[in-house]
Design an enzyme around this catalytic site. Sequence first.
Site, short mmCIF file in Angstrom:
data_model
loop_
_atom_site.label_atom_id
_atom_site.label_comp_id
_atom_site.label_asym_id
_atom_site.label_seq_id
_atom_site.Cartn_x
_atom_site.Cartn_y
_atom_site.Cartn_z
N HIS A 163 -10.29 2.68 -0.61
CA HIS A 163 -10.44 2.34 0.81
C HIS A 163 -11.27 1.07 0.89
CE1 HIS A 163 -9.83 4.60 4.81
NE2 HIS A 163 -8.68 4.51 4.18
N HIS A 201 0.82 -1.21 0.00
CA HIS A 201 0.00 0.00 0.00
C HIS A 201 0.85 1.26 0.00
CE1 HIS A 201 -3.96 1.81 0.45
NE2 HIS A 201 -3.47 2.63 1.34
#
EC number: 6.3.5.3
Length: 736
Positions: free
Chosen positions: A98, A52
Amino acid sequence: MTEPTAKQIQDSKLYQQWGLSDSEYKLICEKILHRLPNYTETGLYSVMWSEHCSYKNSKKVLRKMPNKSDRVLAGPGEDAGILDIGDGQAVVFKAESHNHPSAVEPYQGAATGVGGIIRDIFSMGAQPFALLNSLKFGPLKDGQTKHLVNEVVAGIGGYGNCIGLPTVGGEISFENCYENNPLVNAMCVGLLNKTDFKHGTASGKGNLIVYVGAKTGRDGIHGATFASDEFTDTKNKQRSAVQVGNPFIEKLLMDACVEIIEKHPNWILGIQDMGAAGLVSSTAEMASKADSGLILNLDNVPQRETEMSAYEMMLSESQERMVLCVKPQFKDNVLAFFKNFELDAVVIGQVTGDKQYKIYHRDELVTDIPVRSLTEDVPEYDRPEVEPKRIAQDRDYHFVPKIDSLIDTWQALLKQPNIASKKHFYQTYDSQVKADTLVQPGSDAGVTRIRGTKKAIAMTNDSNSKYVYLDPYVGGQITVMEAARNIVASGAEPIGVTDCLNYGNPENPEVFWELDKSVEGIASACEKINTPVISGNVSLYNEYNDEAIYPSPMIGMVGLIDDVKKVTTIAFKEAGDLIYLLGNTFNDFNGSEIQLQQTGSIKGGLRPLDLNEERLHQDLIRQAINQGLVASCHDLSEGGLAVALSESAFDKQLGFEIETDLTSAQMFSETQSRFLVTVKPEDKTNFENLVLRDFQYLGQVTEDSTFKVTTKDETVSINGKEASNNWKEAIACLMK
């Protein structure tokens, strides 16, 4: 809790639970530190070396994207990308995923996704002015999915509405593969005076590091690691990794940051949002970009919980926080400025020249590592890739729909969740706050005026993962070009792209092949229409019990309209207007909504996309709009011509009478590079002389809401009011 010693971490392999592999841990110990990292240091490496934050599995692929044009002022590597739009102004935009947080805590996961992307925009010095979102869920067939959808939509609306930003566009789709791994991609667009642009850097020995915003808590710890892991039946309940948002603090923070950059630019050298990996990523990245070092004193960090450890403070992803690099002589000015906004602002460190990252907690040195080891020394993986067997097996399969009744098929398709009106969801969002929205959700693109000018910005995001699943390269091209057609149909020139690349586990060779090939397709399409990819993110490991989602790249695109008079919408304007189809129609049913409706699944190859034809048709539409020849324009996508005609008629409850040499089945073909256009009768000759080729005159808009359709096979009369009700009410019925 007593923290394990460095030796205990090594012996128990605790680092594996945090996402570091044995080889990565060995690299840190033997090549970088020449010692064992302690508990806090191991935590820092685990989040900064996660996919990420580091893109260690995707960097090789991302380099294939074009990121330069005459307009690009800032590209990948900054919090958001910036494009010059003339008159000393620039547009700033980015999209962020998200996904994992939204699967676990849908309201907060979606809300904090919106909050994070807004901070990425104002950290550049820009004033955010619009939000969009791209959402993917499982089928609306059970209470769990419906709850998930409602909470995600409520989180997006709750945060955006509270902060006073309009949500002007987006998309929602439903497929089986997202049932346990929904996708929540948020996009924000802002406006910047070019002189106000701030880099996210911490430079100059002795300059100060200032923490601004909400207090730090224990929410979101290891959020970046969590986002870089797969879900299973036993591993998806990590609620502590989900952040908790407060839009009211964010509003204060946004207003304060925009004002201080605009009015006191000399006080601030750099600014960055505390997003994924919180305090460590923001400070380490700022120092790394400036090739400097940092000393941080965590005793000064505002905390909302007691007895927080250095590890917890550094890895917390508490929301609504920023880091600033400030000149010492302006320290008091900066602290007083933020105090006026009722925001915590404290000095937590300073820039050094030794390129080390040093953290003190309770007067003890708890971290002493090279700054760039967190950002630049991450291993970069070149994963093996293999074409999935299904691609070769199904390449020559061609689905042809069976149309027993054109009327019944037409009405049924309008009820399909991927086609039906999404107003049930987007009415939750305030789309007109600030009063600059010219085109609201429901058209091809959202459009917002730029005050004080004649200009406007068009925005869209698109993701047709069914196509990418069948053929990643062509599917990637289609995703870009569908976004571009949405922008062009709104009267704008496409100028740039942000993306969210949502895929499964990159260590699976088939998944990595899908990622690689779709990015190549995206890159080729972006190059053709000169839309550089200037920001975005990668979200991998979207799997549940080893079952991956469809490869799902989302393209967010921005376009520039030089005069608001050119703003165009999909709605038919008045009876008597002439209806044209620009572009050729073929039997393109693989991956289509009608294939899904009639078979319950998708399969087959895709016809190669002619990028030259696509570019030509987009240019022709732009010329026609610029010359004032277009009354309405709508790109053809899901559901083909039948759906485009219907959606264009619904807004003003008009009808149409058309005649075409297409078969009844081809009314639902999803051939690319097509636009549905209406033209006033007096502009007929000029429009046809401009277009010259690849167009078909279909008929006229009519006053009554009846759809009279003559195909190669039959003539039918469809009740437009019934069609409109089917389209408008389908989602609400499913959500009951």
